[in-house]
Scaffold this motif. Sequence first.
Motif, PDB file in Angstrom:
ATOM      1  N   MET A   1       0.917  -1.547  -0.176  1.00 60.65           N
ATOM      2  CA  MET A   1       0.033   0.063  -0.030  1.00 60.65           C
ATOM      3  C   MET A   1       1.187   1.845  -0.661  1.00 60.65           C
ATOM      4  SD  MET A   1      -2.904   1.860   0.564  1.00 60.65           S
ATOM      5  CE  MET A   1      -4.164   0.297   0.141  1.00 60.65           C
ATOM      6  N   ASN A   2       1.248   1.946  -1.464  1.00 64.23           N
ATOM      7  CA  ASN A   2       1.575   2.690  -1.523  1.00 64.23           C
ATOM      8  C   ASN A   2       0.864   3.651  -2.422  1.00 64.23           C
ATOM      9  OD1 ASN A   2       2.489   2.171  -3.753  1.00 64.23           O
ATOM     10  ND2 ASN A   2       4.269   1.122  -3.217  1.00 64.23           N
ATOM     11  N   ILE A   3       1.588   4.959  -2.563  1.00 69.49           N
ATOM     12  CA  ILE A   3       1.310   6.055  -3.201  1.00 69.49           C
ATOM     13  C   ILE A   3       1.091   5.460  -4.868  1.00 69.49           C
ATOM     14  CG2 ILE A   3       4.402   6.493  -4.092  1.00 69.49           C
ATOM     15  CD1 ILE A   3       2.590   9.923  -3.464  1.00 69.49           C
ATOM     16  N   TYR A   4       1.983   4.424  -5.243  1.00 65.71           N
ATOM     17  CA  TYR A   4       1.682   4.480  -6.248  1.00 65.71           C
ATOM     18  C   TYR A   4       0.437   3.638  -7.070  1.00 65.71           C
ATOM     19  CZ  TYR A   4       6.572   4.989  -7.533  1.00 65.71           C
ATOM     20  OH  TYR A   4       7.954   5.443  -7.031  1.00 65.71           O
ATOM     21  N   ASP A   5       0.111   2.349  -5.872  1.00 63.51           N
ATOM     22  CA  ASP A   5      -1.015   1.590  -5.548  1.00 63.51           C
ATOM     23  C   ASP A   5      -2.403   3.285  -5.415  1.00 63.51           C
ATOM     24  OD1 ASP A   5      -0.034  -0.120  -5.491  1.00 63.51           O
ATOM     25  OD2 ASP A   5      -0.055  -0.420  -3.062  1.00 63.51           O
ATOM     26  N   VAL A   6      -2.395   4.021  -4.789  1.00 65.05           N
ATOM     27  CA  VAL A   6      -3.593   5.396  -4.999  1.00 65.05           C
ATOM     28  C   VAL A   6      -3.311   5.768  -6.334  1.00 65.05           C
ATOM     29  CG1 VAL A   6      -4.387   7.971  -3.919  1.00 65.05           C
ATOM     30  CG2 VAL A   6      -3.174   5.585  -2.708  1.00 65.05           C
ATOM     31  N   SER A   7      -2.032   6.473  -7.216  1.00 63.86           N
ATOM     32  CA  SER A   7      -2.223   7.250  -8.288  1.00 63.86           C
ATOM     33  C   SER A   7      -2.176   6.062  -9.335  1.00 63.86           C
ATOM     34  CB  SER A   7      -0.205   7.635  -9.378  1.00 63.86           C
ATOM     35  OG  SER A   7       0.115   6.154  -9.208  1.00 63.86           O
ATOM     36  N   LYS A   8      -2.420   5.182  -8.929  1.00 69.36           N
ATOM     37  CA  LYS A   8      -2.555   3.700 -10.089  1.00 69.36           C
ATOM     38  C   LYS A   8      -4.256   4.194 -10.290  1.00 69.36           C
ATOM     39  CE  LYS A   8       0.375   1.135 -10.502  1.00 69.36           C
ATOM     40  NZ  LYS A   8       0.716  -0.625 -10.019  1.00 69.36           N
ATOM     41  N   LYS A   9      -5.174   3.546  -9.572  1.00 68.69           N
ATOM     42  CA  LYS A   9      -6.107   3.542  -8.287  1.00 68.69           C
ATOM     43  C   LYS A   9      -7.014   4.899  -9.121  1.00 68.69           C
ATOM     44  CE  LYS A   9      -9.944   1.524  -6.569  1.00 68.69           C
ATOM     45  NZ  LYS A   9      -9.337   0.026  -5.646  1.00 68.69           N
ATOM     46  N   ALA A  10      -6.171   6.091  -9.070  1.00 63.71           N
ATOM     47  CA  ALA A  10      -7.137   7.434  -9.020  1.00 63.71           C
ATOM     48  C   ALA A  10      -6.474   7.691 -10.983  1.00 63.71           C
ATOM     49  CB  ALA A  10      -6.329   8.462  -7.844  1.00 63.71           C
ATOM     50  N   ASN A  11      -5.788   7.014 -11.614  1.00 63.26           N
ATOM     51  CA  ASN A  11      -5.706   7.285 -12.797  1.00 63.26           C
ATOM     52  C   ASN A  11      -5.050   9.110 -12.488  1.00 63.26           C
ATOM     53  OD1 ASN A  11      -6.322   5.145 -14.420  1.00 63.26           O
ATOM     54  ND2 ASN A  11      -8.591   6.009 -13.988  1.00 63.26           N
ATOM     55  N   VAL A  12      -3.760   8.623 -11.778  1.00 56.24           N
ATOM     56  CA  VAL A  12      -3.211   9.990 -11.539  1.00 56.24           C
ATOM     57  C   VAL A  12      -1.837  10.258 -11.610  1.00 56.24           C
ATOM     58  CG1 VAL A  12      -4.777  11.914 -10.818  1.00 56.24           C
ATOM     59  CG2 VAL A  12      -3.573  10.308  -9.547  1.00 56.24           C
ATOM     60  N   SER A  13      -0.827  10.687 -11.417  1.00 54.41           N
ATOM     61  CA  SER A  13       0.581  10.219 -11.591  1.00 54.41           C
ATOM     62  C   SER A  13       0.534  10.354 -10.398  1.00 54.41           C
ATOM     63  CB  SER A  13       1.471  11.485 -12.326  1.00 54.41           C
ATOM     64  OG  SER A  13       1.329  12.390 -11.058  1.00 54.41           O
ATOM     65  N   ILE A  14       1.851   9.815  -9.687  1.00 56.64           N
ATOM     66  CA  ILE A  14       2.030   9.986  -7.876  1.00 56.64           C
ATOM     67  C   ILE A  14       2.374  11.517  -7.418  1.00 56.64           C
ATOM     68  CG2 ILE A  14       2.973   7.623  -7.756  1.00 56.64           C
ATOM     69  CD1 ILE A  14       6.214   8.784  -7.880  1.00 56.64           C
ATOM     70  N   ALA A  15       2.802  12.061  -7.855  1.00 51.91           N
ATOM     71  CA  ALA A  15       3.352  13.479  -8.280  1.00 51.91           C
ATOM     72  C   ALA A  15       1.653  14.298  -7.676  1.00 51.91           C
ATOM     73  CB  ALA A  15       3.871  14.717  -9.387  1.00 51.91           C
ATOM     74  N   THR A  16       0.691  13.691  -8.597  1.00 59.27           N
ATOM     75  CA  THR A  16      -0.838  14.790  -8.206  1.00 59.27           C
ATOM     76  C   THR A  16      -0.750  13.890  -6.749  1.00 59.27           C
ATOM     77  OG1 THR A  16      -0.765  14.849 -10.365  1.00 59.27           O
ATOM     78  CG2 THR A  16      -2.976  14.719  -8.280  1.00 59.27           C
ATOM     79  N   VAL A  17      -0.983  12.614  -6.451  1.00 56.27           N
ATOM     80  CA  VAL A  17      -0.989  12.441  -5.043  1.00 56.27           C
ATOM     81  C   VAL A  17       0.153  12.965  -4.076  1.00 56.27           C
ATOM     82  CG1 VAL A  17      -1.034  10.247  -3.632  1.00 56.27           C
ATOM     83  CG2 VAL A  17      -1.783   9.972  -6.168  1.00 56.27           C
ATOM     84  N   SER A  18       1.108  12.845  -4.200  1.00 62.19           N
ATOM     85  CA  SER A  18       1.783  14.037  -3.140  1.00 62.19           C
ATOM     86  C   SER A  18       1.230  15.367  -3.023  1.00 62.19           C
ATOM     87  CB  SER A  18       3.768  13.808  -3.697  1.00 62.19           C
ATOM     88  OG  SER A  18       4.495  14.367  -2.651  1.00 62.19           O
TER      89      SER A  18
END
Lengths: 333, 333
Positions: A1-18
């Motif tokens: 469970m990391n920022i990549y999982d979130v970015s993937k699921k939300a269809n955005v980049s990790i930068a946006t998640v951050s």
Amino acid sequence: MNIYDVSKKANVSIATVSRVLNGNPNVSDKTRAKVLAVMEQLGYTPNVFARGLGLNTMRTIGIMCSDSSDLYLANAIYYLERDLRSNGYDAILCCTGYELETKQKYFDLLCSKRVDAIILAGSKFVEMKPRDNTYILDAAAKIPIMLVNGYLEGENIYSTVCDDQAAVYQAASRLIQSGHKKLLYVYTSTSYSGSNKLQGFKNALADAGLPLLPEYIRQCRKDITAAKELFFSLKKEGLEFDAVIASDDSLAAGAVKYANTAGISIPEELSIVGYNNSILSLCSDPELTSIDSKVEALCTTTVNTLMGVFSGGNVPSRTTIAADLIKRETTNF
Amino acid sequence: MNIYDVSKKANVSIATVSRVLNGNPNVSDKTRAKVLAVMEQLGYTPNVFARGLGLNTMRTIGIMCSDSSDLYLANAIYYLERDLRSNGYDAILCCTGYELETKQKYFDLLCSKRVDAIILAGSKFVEMKPRDNTYILDAAAKIPIMLVNGYLEGENIYSTVCDDQAAVYQAASRLIQSGHKKLLYVYTSTSYSGSNKLQGFKNALADAGLPLLPEYIRQCRKDITAAKELFFSLKKEGLEFDAVIASDDSLAAGAVKYANTAGISIPEELSIVGYNNSILSLCSDPELTSIDSKVEALCTTTVNTLMGVFSGGNVPSRTTIAADLIKRETTNF
DNA sequence: TTGTACGCGTTATCAC
DNA sequence: GTGATAACGCGTACAA
């Protein structure tokens, strides 16, 4: 469970998640909502280690004290932790005992843990010999060092102290004004705070034109029973005293027990003033008049100063707070 | 200043430096010496964040307590920190207060800080309603939860408790044996520990064939003065009692002050037993007979158990430690 | 016994 | 407003 999982699921980049994570405004409301929803759904929590690695801070402060079960220090720790936390910082506690070597060791340990600052609670950290303090000065080169009720001069070192000298001066003067002539001063240690208190006592005698007799200044372990015994032995010696000022409530509590046992009436025949306004002053019977050393104010000021240091503000390297004389039943003023 | 700087200066790879750092035996003495020398020279300390990132642990334990300035908890914290540190673990302190909501909040906070375990100090964390404890059970799915003097059943939850019930039973029985007939029980809270103590009292009365009268079981704030006032009001009510058992020394200290003020002789007319064997039992005059709840043993056992959990050993989910009755001046046994 | 290369999960700096 | 990518510093397979 990391920022990549979130970015993937939300269809955005990790930068946006951050960005969402850190409240960066450069994100559209729509994207932000989407990301937040995914985070919620996945129960995602950012990894503090990775964050610490990048930022080189974990928002953690090291608190050092000699003994967290000491009444005064226990209070200090409570207030420090509370105020640090309300500023978003964690507190790592470190009880060092009283030996210089272990103090140094734990100091290094905390530094190596990359704490953002170190708070030294209590006046037991500043040594008499300047060279024994170099370890503190060295650490201050890396992180801010905050002293609670201790004073050391140096770059990146900040002290918040209670005006112990004025407090004892006031108490002694009050006793003298109310007719006492033979004041006994008992103290536990000769730390920064300890020597200030003693100086206040000496000044009060001097200003009142009373003689300064060495037999009226005594040291004693911070222990109620030991104090009680000390007073009995002083009486046996033939020393006469009509008032006691103690550098700590425990010694004053011992004085109360001594007087009760010896049939000496308080405050008619013996007045007693304690220090720290601790639970002991309420447990004693009669209750102790005691000097409130304002631990809470000291701690709050320390934390506020530290936050000032972090935000690059211009903060005073030394703040002094006035003590309060809490009048109860062991004095007649 | 990182592992690369060291490896470069020592003409080895970072892997070798890492091996030296972690005491891996597969390094020649010569190489090890060289690397250590360079580390020393550069004053190198490994970055705990990077290490934590890889290992997913910072060797840090969260300690939660309701109030670190409470006499009992202050001691617990002291011993816990000491024993954790001697095992190479840091302690993050977290004072939660008494409200469920904040307790939950801080619990989550500590979990998100990736502490390796959480120690709950004091019996104030286990709620009466089972559903109010789900937050603890949930956390236990991720990391071990240790309870000091509290009990909760669940996977990955370990309790170390003092046998409060037996202790109070013994004290009450002793009082009854020595001729007391009207025992008053005063308590502060109805936590796990609190209800055990009360049960011990009830059992002692029952086994001695004494009636269990509700007016002889009273609740009071953990406050010396409040306790003193309670006893005066009970006297005013006309309630007669020849012995007091208190769930905390502060209430017993209040009883002593009440008796002293009311001219009731201790222990001839009134016997008093306190709990926790705190500084208050020594400050009271006469000194309190008190039940020593063995905080140090409790804490040491908790930490040892935790280390057992970490090393995958088969450890008991519940350990009980016997209390000690410390006889002083407020009882005649 | 030693070295190379990758993964750990973020943040920050670019470019677009 | 968003995305790709390079740090951050360490541990550790795996290769040599």
